[in-house]
Design an enzyme around this catalytic site. Structure first.
Site, PDB file in Angstrom:
ATOM      1  N   ILE A  57      13.736  33.893  -3.633  1.00  0.00           N
ATOM      2  CA  ILE A  57      12.983  33.498  -4.623  1.00  0.00           C
ATOM      3  C   ILE A  57      11.861  34.163  -4.773  1.00  0.00           C
ATOM      4  O   ILE A  57      11.788  35.340  -5.648  1.00  0.00           O
ATOM      5  CB  ILE A  57      13.123  31.854  -4.714  1.00  0.00           C
ATOM      6  CG1 ILE A  57      14.248  31.078  -5.391  1.00  0.00           C
ATOM      7  CG2 ILE A  57      12.115  31.355  -6.406  1.00  0.00           C
ATOM      8  CD1 ILE A  57      14.532  29.823  -5.629  1.00  0.00           C
ATOM      9  N   VAL A  60      12.122  38.231  -5.090  1.00  0.00           N
ATOM     10  CA  VAL A  60      11.836  37.819  -6.291  1.00  0.00           C
ATOM     11  C   VAL A  60      11.514  37.767  -7.274  1.00  0.00           C
ATOM     12  O   VAL A  60      10.820  38.826  -8.708  1.00  0.00           O
ATOM     13  CB  VAL A  60      13.772  37.560  -7.410  1.00  0.00           C
ATOM     14  CG1 VAL A  60      14.019  38.483  -8.338  1.00  0.00           C
ATOM     15  CG2 VAL A  60      15.046  37.853  -6.702  1.00  0.00           C
ATOM     16  N   GLU A  61      10.584  37.016  -7.389  1.00  0.00           N
ATOM     17  CA  GLU A  61       9.200  36.169  -7.838  1.00  0.00           C
ATOM     18  C   GLU A  61       8.708  37.828  -7.778  1.00  0.00           C
ATOM     19  O   GLU A  61       7.766  38.255  -9.108  1.00  0.00           O
ATOM     20  CB  GLU A  61       8.675  35.222  -7.957  1.00  0.00           C
ATOM     21  CG  GLU A  61       9.904  34.069  -8.180  1.00  0.00           C
ATOM     22  CD  GLU A  61      10.058  34.005  -9.956  1.00  0.00           C
ATOM     23  OE1 GLU A  61       9.289  34.882 -10.833  1.00  0.00           O
ATOM     24  OE2 GLU A  61      10.781  32.987 -10.134  1.00  0.00           O
ATOM     25  N   THR A  62       8.129  38.068  -6.653  1.00  0.00           N
ATOM     26  CA  THR A  62       6.779  38.667  -5.873  1.00  0.00           C
ATOM     27  C   THR A  62       6.795  39.349  -5.624  1.00  0.00           C
ATOM     28  O   THR A  62       5.483  40.131  -4.827  1.00  0.00           O
ATOM     29  CB  THR A  62       5.339  37.756  -5.802  1.00  0.00           C
ATOM     30  OG1 THR A  62       6.285  36.764  -4.739  1.00  0.00           O
ATOM     31  CG2 THR A  62       5.386  36.878  -7.472  1.00  0.00           C
ATOM     32  N   TYR A 169      17.856  37.671 -13.572  1.00  0.00           N
ATOM     33  CA  TYR A 169      17.407  36.798 -11.898  1.00  0.00           C
ATOM     34  C   TYR A 169      18.614  36.068 -10.797  1.00  0.00           C
ATOM     35  O   TYR A 169      18.637  36.009  -9.728  1.00  0.00           O
ATOM     36  CB  TYR A 169      16.572  35.246 -12.714  1.00  0.00           C
ATOM     37  CG  TYR A 169      15.712  35.281 -11.712  1.00  0.00           C
ATOM     38  CD1 TYR A 169      14.995  35.058 -11.333  1.00  0.00           C
ATOM     39  CD2 TYR A 169      16.310  33.293 -11.255  1.00  0.00           C
ATOM     40  CE1 TYR A 169      13.281  34.163 -10.650  1.00  0.00           C
ATOM     41  CE2 TYR A 169      15.379  32.346 -10.217  1.00  0.00           C
ATOM     42  CZ  TYR A 169      14.167  33.337 -10.244  1.00  0.00           C
ATOM     43  OH  TYR A 169      13.355  32.692  -9.848  1.00  0.00           O
TER      44      TYR A 169
END
Length: 187
Positions: A57, A60-62, A169
């Site tokens: 996560i 993928v997020e940052t 996502y």
């Protein structure tokens, strides 16, 4: 003749480098690194969440870059929305944590994000795919999709997720999760 000798040396060096790279025990970790391992491990153990899921996560997020704020206002490594973060801070009872600290301190952000994943995991009875979708689209949306039969919460039916951003996502998080679990024997 001299240029041929240089090419042979370069070819030999390239071949040697390539052999060392592929014979190395964990060369794929160069392409799929996990940063903040200690923090992820600590908070994953505390909240009983798969550390590879947390790492995927964050990737993928940052891509492990701190201090990020999305166009929609999501904060920190795990990109928590301010409303979600405020709610989670109240429920998790983390002392002395502010939204500013949440945005700039990796450990605080990972702890709250991992706590939130545990909350989602309880809500969706451990369904990892539904948890990932809820982390992106919100638990209310995912609950609605499951109840009305739009999506059954399985990996095989990801294509039925009504929101394209969430569908993409979930696919990306699963991809990195699978890469991490294949590359790293333990966390």
């Amino acid at each position: 003749m001299r240029w041929l000798r240089k090419k042979r040396v370069l070819l030999l060096l390239f071949t040697g480098f390539t052999a060392i790279l592929f014979l190395s025990t964990n060369w794929m970790s160069w392409f799929y690194p996990i940063h903040y391992k200690a923090e992820i491990r600590k908070h994953s153990l505390t909240y009983n969440i798969d550390p590879f899921l947390v790492a995927a996560i964050i990737r993928v997020e940052t891509n492990y870059k701190t201090g990020r704020e999305s166009k929609k206002g999501a904060l920190g490594l795990m990109q928590l929305m301010p409303g979600t973060a405020t709610w989670a801070l109240e429920k998790a009872k983390l002392p002395d944590v502010s939204l500013d600290r949440l945005n700039h301190e990796s450990s605080v952000n990972i702890e709250l994000g991992t706590w939130y994943l545990r909350s989602l995991s309880r809500q969706f009875e451990g369904n990892r795919i539904a948890v990932i979708a809820a982390y992106n689209a919100g638990p209310g949306n995912v609950q609605h999709w499951l109840e009305e039969g739009t999506w059954d919460g399985t990996e095989e039916s990801i294509k039925n997720i009504p929101i394209g951003e969430t569908r993409h996502y979930v696919q990306r998080v699963i991809y990195y999760y699978d890469q991490y679990t294949d590359i790293y024997s333990e966390f």
